[in-house]
Design an enzyme around this catalytic site. Structure first.
Site, PDB file in Angstrom:
ATOM      1  N   SER A   8      -3.270   9.983  -5.130  1.00 47.69           N
ATOM      2  CA  SER A   8      -3.047  11.392  -4.839  1.00 47.69           C
ATOM      3  C   SER A   8      -3.773  12.306  -5.810  1.00 47.69           C
ATOM      4  O   SER A   8      -3.923  12.014  -6.995  1.00 47.69           O
ATOM      5  CB  SER A   8      -1.545  11.712  -4.886  1.00 47.69           C
ATOM      6  OG  SER A   8      -1.016  11.450  -6.175  1.00 47.69           O
ATOM      7  N   ASP A  12       1.212  20.359  -8.566  1.00 47.30           N
ATOM      8  CA  ASP A  12       2.566  20.082  -9.030  1.00 47.30           C
ATOM      9  C   ASP A  12       3.305  21.393  -9.271  1.00 47.30           C
ATOM     10  O   ASP A  12       2.798  22.276  -9.980  1.00 47.30           O
ATOM     11  CB  ASP A  12       2.537  19.290 -10.346  1.00 47.30           C
ATOM     12  CG  ASP A  12       2.044  17.875 -10.158  1.00 47.30           C
ATOM     13  OD1 ASP A  12       2.068  17.385  -9.016  1.00 47.30           O
ATOM     14  OD2 ASP A  12       1.642  17.254 -11.168  1.00 47.30           O
ATOM     15  N   ASN A  52      -4.394  12.460 -12.641  1.00 43.24           N
ATOM     16  CA  ASN A  52      -3.744  12.364 -13.945  1.00 43.24           C
ATOM     17  C   ASN A  52      -4.255  11.162 -14.736  1.00 43.24           C
ATOM     18  O   ASN A  52      -4.523  11.256 -15.936  1.00 43.24           O
ATOM     19  CB  ASN A  52      -2.230  12.238 -13.775  1.00 43.24           C
ATOM     20  CG  ASN A  52      -1.595  13.487 -13.200  1.00 43.24           C
ATOM     21  OD1 ASN A  52      -2.192  14.557 -13.205  1.00 43.24           O
ATOM     22  ND2 ASN A  52      -0.388  13.354 -12.688  1.00 43.24           N
ATOM     23  N   PHE A 102       3.603  18.397  -5.012  1.00 43.14           N
ATOM     24  CA  PHE A 102       4.738  17.700  -5.625  1.00 43.14           C
ATOM     25  C   PHE A 102       5.692  18.745  -6.184  1.00 43.14           C
ATOM     26  O   PHE A 102       5.318  19.532  -7.060  1.00 43.14           O
ATOM     27  CB  PHE A 102       4.211  16.789  -6.734  1.00 43.14           C
ATOM     28  CG  PHE A 102       5.262  16.023  -7.484  1.00 43.14           C
ATOM     29  CD1 PHE A 102       6.146  15.187  -6.827  1.00 43.14           C
ATOM     30  CD2 PHE A 102       5.332  16.103  -8.871  1.00 43.14           C
ATOM     31  CE1 PHE A 102       7.094  14.457  -7.530  1.00 43.14           C
ATOM     32  CE2 PHE A 102       6.266  15.378  -9.576  1.00 43.14           C
ATOM     33  CZ  PHE A 102       7.156  14.547  -8.908  1.00 43.14           C
ATOM     34  N   GLN A 171       5.774   5.197  -3.964  1.00 46.05           N
ATOM     35  CA  GLN A 171       5.694   4.793  -2.556  1.00 46.05           C
ATOM     36  C   GLN A 171       6.418   3.482  -2.266  1.00 46.05           C
ATOM     37  O   GLN A 171       6.428   3.030  -1.117  1.00 46.05           O
ATOM     38  CB  GLN A 171       4.224   4.681  -2.119  1.00 46.05           C
ATOM     39  CG  GLN A 171       3.480   6.008  -2.092  1.00 46.05           C
ATOM     40  CD  GLN A 171       4.010   6.977  -1.047  1.00 46.05           C
ATOM     41  OE1 GLN A 171       5.205   7.023  -0.777  1.00 46.05           O
ATOM     42  NE2 GLN A 171       3.127   7.752  -0.448  1.00 46.05           N
ATOM     43  N   ASN A 193       7.740   0.876 -13.131  1.00 39.80           N
ATOM     44  CA  ASN A 193       8.763   1.047 -14.153  1.00 39.80           C
ATOM     45  C   ASN A 193       9.917   0.077 -13.877  1.00 39.80           C
ATOM     46  O   ASN A 193       9.883  -0.693 -12.918  1.00 39.80           O
ATOM     47  CB  ASN A 193       9.238   2.505 -14.250  1.00 39.80           C
ATOM     48  CG  ASN A 193       9.918   2.998 -12.976  1.00 39.80           C
ATOM     49  OD1 ASN A 193      10.537   2.236 -12.232  1.00 39.80           O
ATOM     50  ND2 ASN A 193       9.811   4.296 -12.711  1.00 39.80           N
ATOM     51  N   GLY A 223      10.806   3.287 -20.361  1.00 38.74           N
ATOM     52  CA  GLY A 223      11.271   4.553 -20.926  1.00 38.74           C
ATOM     53  C   GLY A 223      11.322   4.503 -22.445  1.00 38.74           C
ATOM     54  O   GLY A 223      10.358   4.120 -23.119  1.00 38.74           O
ATOM     55  N   GLY A 253       4.014   8.564 -17.199  1.00 39.68           N
ATOM     56  CA  GLY A 253       3.614   7.252 -16.706  1.00 39.68           C
ATOM     57  C   GLY A 253       2.140   7.198 -16.344  1.00 39.68           C
ATOM     58  O   GLY A 253       1.473   6.179 -16.555  1.00 39.68           O
ATOM     59  N   ASP A 254       1.622   8.299 -15.806  1.00 39.99           N
ATOM     60  CA  ASP A 254       0.191   8.358 -15.466  1.00 39.99           C
ATOM     61  C   ASP A 254      -0.664   8.339 -16.731  1.00 39.99           C
ATOM     62  O   ASP A 254      -1.712   7.679 -16.779  1.00 39.99           O
ATOM     63  CB  ASP A 254      -0.118   9.617 -14.652  1.00 39.99           C
ATOM     64  CG  ASP A 254       0.685   9.689 -13.371  1.00 39.99           C
ATOM     65  OD1 ASP A 254       1.137   8.632 -12.889  1.00 39.99           O
ATOM     66  OD2 ASP A 254       0.860  10.807 -12.850  1.00 39.99           O
TER      67      ASP A 254
END
Length: 334
Positions: A8, A12, A52, A102, A171, A193, A223, A253-254
């Site tokens: 994507s 945002d 990202n 988003f 997804q 994750n 995390g 995360g990106d």
């Protein structure tokens, strides 16, 4: 050969709720849930997983190819990408569609509730790696995208013999167990994750040991507990980097993935690559927006040493960036 990132590219809308979601969720009323939270702030940012990841890789001097579909409102985003040295030659603009968006709200515990509008991203399945001349890519990252496109790219990579990193992330909720069973085996890397890993195991019926046999490397972020990387028979435990001041979890995360891939491309070990990734995630957490973090090579190396100890191989990580800056300065000299 090029390092290709599919996924994507989106706008945002980041909102902050100054309370805790869990205080308003009634477990015995989940079948009729109806909630509204009053956000005290909102920002519109340029984001999307593919963009990202590429942004953080670019901070190290890498030059990834972004392969994505966007809408008629992409003009200002394209200009920003080009100003920041990100390639746009394989970003396909779809007329009469809007760029994916988003909408996410974060609470004071960094929990998130989000809705993603697919927009032009739904057309990604109409384009292939081969049709864009990317059939000889070095590696392809398959990050969250139109589910049909993700399945197509995984199949195409296997057919073309291209190593691919599978990052189904958000997804996973849309992909069936059968589709995961079809698209995961053969991936060089699988990234998720802790919660997404549990979903994959539940949907496929595989055990963790069985899943590990399907891919070369399984990367799981945990995390505050850091991350865990399973590489064939080895397990690498990566601690989290210390945060100076957490601001927004969106995009962390990106950034982790961008740092990981940049380090692996530079030939660094899995242990060092995981720590580079962890520090990139921390940088993103300390900024509002998914592409607001920046660092110089000197700053990054110093902070890495403060968290994990000195690491001489980090010089290789910034080699391309230093060469690019040197070439620019030579060209710009009077």
């Amino acid at each position: 050969m090029s390092f290709v990132i599919t996924g994507s590219v989106a706008y945002d809308y980041l909102m902050f709720y100054p309370g805790r979601y869990r205080e308003h969720i009634l477990p015995d009323q989940l079948d009729k849930i109806s909630l509204s939270f009053l956000a005290e702030s909102m920002r519109k940012e340029r984001g999307g997983v593919a963009a990202n990841i590429a942004y953080t890789m670019k901070l190290f001097g890498a030059d990834p190819v972004i392969f994505a579909t966007v809408g008629q409102d992409f003009g200002d985003y394209r200009r920003w990408m080009e100003e920041n040295g990100l390639r746009t030659d394989h970003i396909v603009e779809i007329p009469n569609e809007f760029t994916a968006s988003f909408f996410v709200g974060s609470d004071q515990d960094h929990n998130q509730i989000a809705i993603f509008y697919t927009g032009a991203m739904a057309r990604a399945r109409e384009f292939s790696l081969a049709s864009r001349g990317l059939h000889n890519a070095q590696t392809v990252v398959i990050s969250p995208n139109d589910p049909g496109a993700m399945l197509r790219y995984a199949q195409e990579c296997r057919q073309l013999g291209i190593p691919y990193a599978y990052d189904p992330s958000q997804q996973i909720a849309r992909l069936s167990g059968e589709e995961l069973v079809e698209s995961i085996p053969g991936a060089t890397y699988l990234l998720c994750n802790e919660y997404e890993l549990a979903m994959i195991l539940n949907k496929t019926g595989w055990t963790l040991d069985e899943l590990r046999t399907k891919v070369k490397a399984l990367v799981t972020t945990l995390g505050k507990e850091g991350s865990r990387i399973y590489v064939e028979s080895d397990e690498v435990r990566v601690p989290a980097a210390r945060l100076e001041q957490p601001v927004d979890p969106t995009g962390a995360g990106d950034a982790y993935r961008g740092g990981l891939f940049a380090a692996l491309l530079a030939g660094l070990s899995w242990e060092v690559a995981g720590r580079v990734a962890a520090l990139c995630g921390a940088y993103a957490l300390e900024h509002r927006g998914t592409t607001a973090h920046r660092f110089t090579p000197e700053e990054f190396i110093r902070r890495y040493a403060e968290n994990f100890g000195p690491e001489p191989t980090l010089d290789r990580l910034f080699a391309n960036r230093r060469e690019a800056v040197g070439a620019f300065q030579a060209t710009d000299a009077p």
